[in-house]
Design an enzyme around this catalytic site. Structure first.
Site, short mmCIF file in Angstrom:
data_model
loop_
_atom_site.label_atom_id
_atom_site.label_comp_id
_atom_site.label_asym_id
_atom_site.label_seq_id
_atom_site.Cartn_x
_atom_site.Cartn_y
_atom_site.Cartn_z
N GLU A 53 12.92 1.14 6.97
CA GLU A 53 12.37 2.09 6.39
C GLU A 53 11.38 3.06 7.10
O GLU A 53 10.68 2.71 8.00
CB GLU A 53 11.33 1.55 5.00
CG GLU A 53 12.27 0.77 4.05
CD GLU A 53 11.48 0.38 2.97
OE1 GLU A 53 11.77 0.44 1.89
OE2 GLU A 53 10.86 -0.35 3.44
N CYS A 99 5.89 8.01 9.31
CA CYS A 99 5.58 6.70 9.38
C CYS A 99 6.55 5.70 9.92
O CYS A 99 7.57 5.42 9.27
CB CYS A 99 4.77 6.25 8.25
SG CYS A 99 4.47 4.53 8.26
N CYS A 110 8.56 -8.51 9.13
CA CYS A 110 7.43 -8.63 10.20
C CYS A 110 7.08 -10.14 9.90
O CYS A 110 7.16 -10.88 8.92
CB CYS A 110 6.04 -8.02 9.23
SG CYS A 110 4.57 -8.20 10.50
N CYS A 153 0.54 -11.62 6.61
CA CYS A 153 -0.83 -11.07 5.98
C CYS A 153 -0.66 -11.40 4.66
O CYS A 153 0.31 -10.96 3.92
CB CYS A 153 -1.26 -9.55 6.20
SG CYS A 153 -1.35 -9.21 8.07
N CYS A 213 0.20 -8.09 2.04
CA CYS A 213 1.16 -7.26 2.31
C CYS A 213 2.73 -7.57 1.90
O CYS A 213 3.04 -8.63 2.26
CB CYS A 213 1.31 -7.09 4.06
SG CYS A 213 2.69 -5.81 4.59
N CYS A 272 1.16 2.20 1.84
CA CYS A 272 0.92 1.25 3.05
C CYS A 272 1.15 -0.25 2.41
O CYS A 272 0.52 -0.58 1.37
CB CYS A 272 -0.69 1.35 3.11
SG CYS A 272 -1.24 2.67 3.80
N1 SAH Z 1 1.55 -4.19 11.17
C1 SAH Z 1 0.57 -3.24 11.64
C2 SAH Z 1 1.23 -1.79 11.22
C3 SAH Z 1 1.76 -1.78 9.82
S1 SAH Z 1 0.48 -0.67 9.20
C4 SAH Z 1 -0.58 -3.59 11.05
O1 SAH Z 1 -0.78 -4.42 10.18
O2 SAH Z 1 -1.62 -2.77 11.35
C5 SAH Z 1 0.25 -1.21 7.53
C6 SAH Z 1 -1.13 -0.96 7.17
O3 SAH Z 1 -1.34 -1.21 5.58
C7 SAH Z 1 -2.16 -1.98 7.74
O4 SAH Z 1 -3.48 -1.28 8.13
C8 SAH Z 1 -2.48 -2.91 6.42
O5 SAH Z 1 -3.88 -3.52 6.31
C9 SAH Z 1 -2.17 -1.92 5.42
N2 SAH Z 1 -1.69 -2.93 4.10
C10 SAH Z 1 -0.84 -3.88 4.23
N3 SAH Z 1 -0.60 -4.24 2.88
C11 SAH Z 1 -1.26 -3.31 2.12
C12 SAH Z 1 -1.46 -3.18 0.59
N4 SAH Z 1 -0.66 -4.08 -0.24
N5 SAH Z 1 -2.10 -2.17 0.20
C13 SAH Z 1 -2.70 -1.31 0.93
N6 SAH Z 1 -2.60 -1.37 2.43
C14 SAH Z 1 -1.94 -2.39 2.83
FE1 SF4 Z 2 2.99 -7.21 9.31
FE2 SF4 Z 2 2.05 -6.25 6.96
FE3 SF4 Z 2 0.33 -7.78 8.53
FE4 SF4 Z 2 0.99 -5.45 9.21
S1 SF4 Z 2 0.00 -5.82 7.22
S2 SF4 Z 2 1.15 -7.33 10.45
S3 SF4 Z 2 3.10 -5.27 8.49
S4 SF4 Z 2 2.38 -8.36 7.44
#
Ligand code: SAH
Ligand code: SF4
Length: 353
Positions: free
Chosen positions: A94, A107, A114, A118, A121, A338
């Site tokens: 995506e 983006c 991934c 986290c 996410c 995000c």
């Molecule tokens: N993997 C990298 C790049 C992805 S950026 C990283 O984690 O930084 C994705 C961003 O969206 C990250 O800053 C993460 O903290 C945020 N994110 C992930 N899940 C989210 C959610 N459910 N709602 C809002 N932000 C989220």
């Molecule tokens: Fe991976 Fe989502 Fe964590 Fe970013 S926020 S490192 S995309 S699991």
């Protein structure tokens, strides 16, 4: 669809020079090809009018210029669009398109899925399928700029904030960044390219040593070691202390700041005490904080902080002279915001590719 042809997209200048030589041409022919593919964004070898005829014929026998296919597009009420792209081996990824008045932001994904896991996410739920190649990263920019008729020279910002952890695919990500930033390539200045990471400390230090490094964003998301480990298990391997040390050592250009992303989770990491601890962690650092209201979904247990909380958090940071911005994610209604990227194929209004 695999045609047996090799894709030229993803090759850098040296590789194209060597390719030209292997086909009996002078190296400058390779540089011409490089400019044609990335600067002019030519989509077919046949259309490369400035290339020598014999060279074109030799190239066309084995190589092509292939972009990821647009499988579907979901368009948000706010104008953002989520592109579901199909790669040559049928892997789906995506890319999110976010138009603004003066510029467009794309983006980009760095991996299919991934592995970082986290807790908040949705991409994490997919697990890791595979790394993307530099060509597949550049292919996202090429496919979307073509679909949207964004011409070379238009102002474009790129953020590696899509699927995946860019620093766990650093070689291919940096190869793509170098081609994106090269004046003979895409010509997008490094200050308009941002890599966001969950905090792979040794890779941050590696990026720091590269004179052609992009801007750094770090997903902080917590105000203490314990809290961060609970949300981001990667914190066990790369603790907050070491992460912040690597961030402090990241060299910054004039006026550049390190961005810290902080997803606000109701009752979990959004108290006044959390905000004060974040201010303390970042004290004296050239940093700003992007506060991201959580984008929720039924599979995950968290809820978004109420707006009043978000504003109070921002106030406390601002009071400690840490610039903090509230980043309402775009494309929430289509699963493009995000943390929402998870190859969803039903939500939102599907529009013609
Ligand atoms: N993997 C990298 C790049 C992805 S950026 C990283 O984690 O930084 C994705 C961003 O969206 C990250 O800053 C993460 O903290 C945020 N994110 C992930 N899940 C989210 C959610 N459910 N709602 C809002 N932000 C989220
Ligand atoms: Fe991976 Fe989502 Fe964590 Fe970013 S926020 S490192 S995309 S699991």
């Amino acid at each position: 669809m695999n045609t047996g042809m090799q894709n030229l997209v993803g090759l850098d200048r040296q590789e194209l020079e060597r390719l030209a030589q292997s086909l009996g041409q002078a190296p400058y022919r390779g540089r011409q090809l490089y400019r044609a593919i990335y600067r002019r964004r030519a989509t077919a070898i046949a259309s490369l009018t400035d290339l020598d005829k014999d060279f074109k014929a030799a190239l066309a026998a084995q190589y092509n210029v292939d972009y990821p296919r647009v499988q579907s597009v979901f368009t948000s009420r706010d104008g953002a669009a989520r592109y579901l792209l199909r790669l040559q081996d049928d892997t789906l990824i995506e890319t999110v398109y976010m138009p603004e008045e003066q510029r467009t932001t794309l983006c980009l994904s760095s991996q299919a899925g991934c592995a970082v896991d986290c807790r908040f996410c949705f991409t994490a739920l997919l697990g890791l399928e595979r790394n993307l190649s530099a060509g597949e990263i550049l292919g996202q920019v090429l496919a979307i700029t073509k679909a949207r008729e964004i011409l070379p020279g238009a102002r474009l910002n790129l953020v590696f904030m899509g699927m995946g952890e860019p620093l766990l695919n650093l070689a291919q990500v940096m190869k793509s960044v170098h081609i994106l930033a090269d004046a003979q390539g895409f010509g997008i200045p490094l200050r308009r390219i941002t890599i966001s990471t969950s905090g792979i400390v040794p890779r941050i230090s590696e990026m720091a040593r590269d004179p052609r490094r992009p801007k750094l964003a770090v997903s902080l998301n917590a105000s203490s070691e314990e809290q961060r480990t609970e949300l981001m298990p990667i914190n066990r391997k790369y603790p907050l202390r070491e992460l912040l040390r690597a961030c402090r050592a990241y060299p910054l250009r004039p006026r550049e700041l390190v961005t810290f992303e902080y997803v606000l989770l109701d009752g979990f990491n959004d108290s006044d005490a959390d905000a004060r601890r974040v201010a303390e962690l970042l004290r004296g650092m050239r940093a700003k904080v992007n506060l991201i209201p959580y984008n929720s979904g039924s599979e995950l247990p968290y809820r978004a902080s109420p707006l009043g909380r978000v504003l109070a958090f921002q106030e406390i940071l601002a009071g400690s002279r840490i610039p903090a911005y509230i980043r309402i994610s775009r494309g929430q209604d289509i699963g493009a915001a995000c943390g929402q990227l998870r190859l969803e194929g039903t939500r939102g209004v599907e529009t013609a590719p």
